[in-house]
Write a protein that holds these residues in place. Sequence first.
Motif, short mmCIF file in Angstrom:
data_model
loop_
_atom_site.label_atom_id
_atom_site.label_comp_id
_atom_site.label_asym_id
_atom_site.label_seq_id
_atom_site.Cartn_x
_atom_site.Cartn_y
_atom_site.Cartn_z
N ASP A 104 24.83 -18.20 22.69
CA ASP A 104 25.08 -19.51 23.29
C ASP A 104 23.87 -20.41 22.98
N GLU A 105 23.85 -20.97 21.76
CA GLU A 105 22.67 -21.73 21.32
C GLU A 105 22.46 -23.02 22.10
N PRO A 106 23.52 -23.77 22.48
CA PRO A 106 23.26 -24.98 23.28
C PRO A 106 22.55 -24.68 24.59
N ALA A 107 23.00 -23.63 25.32
CA ALA A 107 22.34 -23.27 26.57
C ALA A 107 20.92 -22.76 26.30
N ALA A 108 20.77 -21.98 25.22
CA ALA A 108 19.45 -21.47 24.86
C ALA A 108 18.49 -22.62 24.59
N GLU A 109 18.94 -23.61 23.81
CA GLU A 109 18.06 -24.73 23.49
C GLU A 109 17.68 -25.50 24.75
N TYR A 110 18.64 -25.69 25.66
CA TYR A 110 18.35 -26.45 26.89
C TYR A 110 17.22 -25.80 27.67
N TRP A 111 17.32 -24.49 27.92
CA TRP A 111 16.31 -23.83 28.76
C TRP A 111 14.99 -23.64 28.01
N LEU A 112 15.07 -23.36 26.73
CA LEU A 112 13.81 -23.22 25.96
C LEU A 112 13.08 -24.55 25.90
N ARG A 113 13.85 -25.64 25.79
CA ARG A 113 13.19 -26.95 25.77
C ARG A 113 12.54 -27.25 27.12
N GLN A 114 13.19 -26.85 28.23
CA GLN A 114 12.59 -27.02 29.55
C GLN A 114 11.26 -26.28 29.62
N SER A 115 11.25 -25.04 29.09
CA SER A 115 10.03 -24.25 29.11
C SER A 115 8.95 -24.86 28.23
N ALA A 116 9.33 -25.25 27.01
CA ALA A 116 8.37 -25.80 26.05
C ALA A 116 7.76 -27.10 26.57
N GLU A 117 8.60 -27.96 27.14
CA GLU A 117 8.09 -29.25 27.62
C GLU A 117 7.23 -29.09 28.87
N SER A 118 7.31 -27.92 29.51
CA SER A 118 6.42 -27.62 30.64
C SER A 118 5.08 -27.04 30.17
N GLY A 119 4.92 -26.91 28.86
CA GLY A 119 3.66 -26.41 28.31
C GLY A 119 3.61 -24.91 28.14
N HIS A 120 4.75 -24.23 28.19
CA HIS A 120 4.77 -22.77 28.07
C HIS A 120 4.70 -22.38 26.60
N CYS A 121 3.68 -21.61 26.23
CA CYS A 121 3.43 -21.27 24.82
C CYS A 121 4.60 -20.50 24.20
N LEU A 122 5.06 -19.46 24.90
CA LEU A 122 6.16 -18.66 24.36
C LEU A 122 7.45 -19.46 24.30
#
Length: 595
Positions: free
Chosen positions: A122-140
Amino acid sequence: MQAPDDGRDSEMAMDAMEADGTAEASDAVTETGYRRAAEAGDTAAMSALGALLLRRADLDGAEPHLRSAAAAGDRAAANNLGVLLHQRGYADEAAGWWRIAAVAGSAAAAHALGRHYRERGDEPAAEYWLRQSAESGHCLGAYALADLLEHRGDIGAERWFRAAAERGHREAAYRLARLIEDGRDADRRTVPAYGELTQQAEAEQWYRQAAARGHRRAALQLGALLEERGDIQEAGRWYLSAAKDGEARAACALGFLLRDAGDEESAAEWWRRAAQDGDGNAANALGALHADRGELQTAERWYRAALDAGDVNGAYNLGLLCAEQGRPGRGEQWYRRAAYAGHREAANALAILLLQRGDASGAEPWFSKAAEAGSVDAAFNLGILFTGRGEERLARSWYERAASAGHTDAALQVAIAQLRDGDLQDAERNLRCAAGGGSAEAAFRLADLLDRRSGESDGERSEGDESRQWYERAARQGHRRAQVRVGMFAAARGDAVEAASWYRAAAEAGSRNGAFNLGLLLAREGSLPEAVLWWQRAAESGHGRAALRLALIAARRGALTEAQRWCARAVEFGPPEVAERAARLRAALQEELSA
């Protein structure tokens, strides 16, 4: 917790902002203290105790504390409970707790949830949550988002690889360097924050960062980059670092550096290590080393090891080895194996074998396959094949193709055709290419072309004369006609010693003009007996003027029958004016004999 190099198969991390902070406190506050506070209903203590037990892999002990804290709204506990459930194999329940933690603002949970959805496609859902993490400054999270975007071919991947690399993620630094090096043009400039760096300089910077953190593939790439620009010593250090960490390609590259430095024994040791780790290129290098030493059985063993490692060059090298051992039938088998696997030089070698056997129809498709795959030699060989059939148009097209790739002999053949067609400008260009590539015939023809254009005679030339320079270059390479021509230049300026040297070199190589001119020079110097020997060699090779001179010498000493014989040879060989004089002399000799 840093992700492994692939960026997707790492263990899920505990919440970096909250739960991981308890690791510092664990040095000062005992587990007993956590338990006492947790029993008193302290949610933070429950979360901290659960995290402590989870780190110890005490899943049974950690779960009730994490469930209690998560139920009370502790987002770190919700994330860590997800980690625990994921380790137990309850992926869907884990995702539920990660969602609760992510909605509450846990970047680590958003990263874990994004990974969960990606693994399920489920790439759309994956991108949504990964973007939330990345924009919060999470390295991984930044790395995982970049990996997803690059997989899709999205240019936004570079931004997130950079974000992760700036936070110390070594795999992100490595992949950012590859992206910069492979995916941009050479004039690209990096972002202003990093100054005006070229593509290669910026890639090097990120390779260095990753390699300094122990990334062995980055060390390999950094070594290759440094070797390319000539920094051999530093390249060797990075190759050594990567090789010691088990990177077989670095061990192989280090072997080549050591061989080039003259240390074959050390090179062989590193190649052996790499070959034993499955590097086919290193196995081939070992095979070549033993073949050069005459250790053919050992060479064959390593070539077979290369083939077993999936390197088709092993089959090609086995074919070459069989040819060296005089086993062409066995060599054909290996050439075929490599050729069917797409090895272009093996296809060319197979075609040559078939052609030597008289199977031109069988050779042609293999030549074509090799040439279409980029083999310059095969393109040239196709030119030879079509020339032999009289198909000049096809032959020329293949010669031109090979010549455009820098094939010296092909450039010469194209130039000869252009000279025949009167296309002197293009002919000169191709002759220069072939002559510069080492063709003595091209150097001679280029000098001759320049001569005819300038209207120069065979008289004395200045040292700066270009045609003379090309004649001399061809002469030094053993071209007989050029040697005769250079000898004539020397004779014209009165240097009989140099002239004799060039004439003798040409004559001893089989030049009848060289032998004739040497005879003339010797005769002028008073060495007629030696001159006669060289004229005899020239006349026996079909030189009419030499035969006429021998006839005159024989007639003067009264050997009329011998003189008639040489006259007959002079009439036969010509040229016309020589044949006419020889015929008159022969008639006079006949009258003398009849009288």
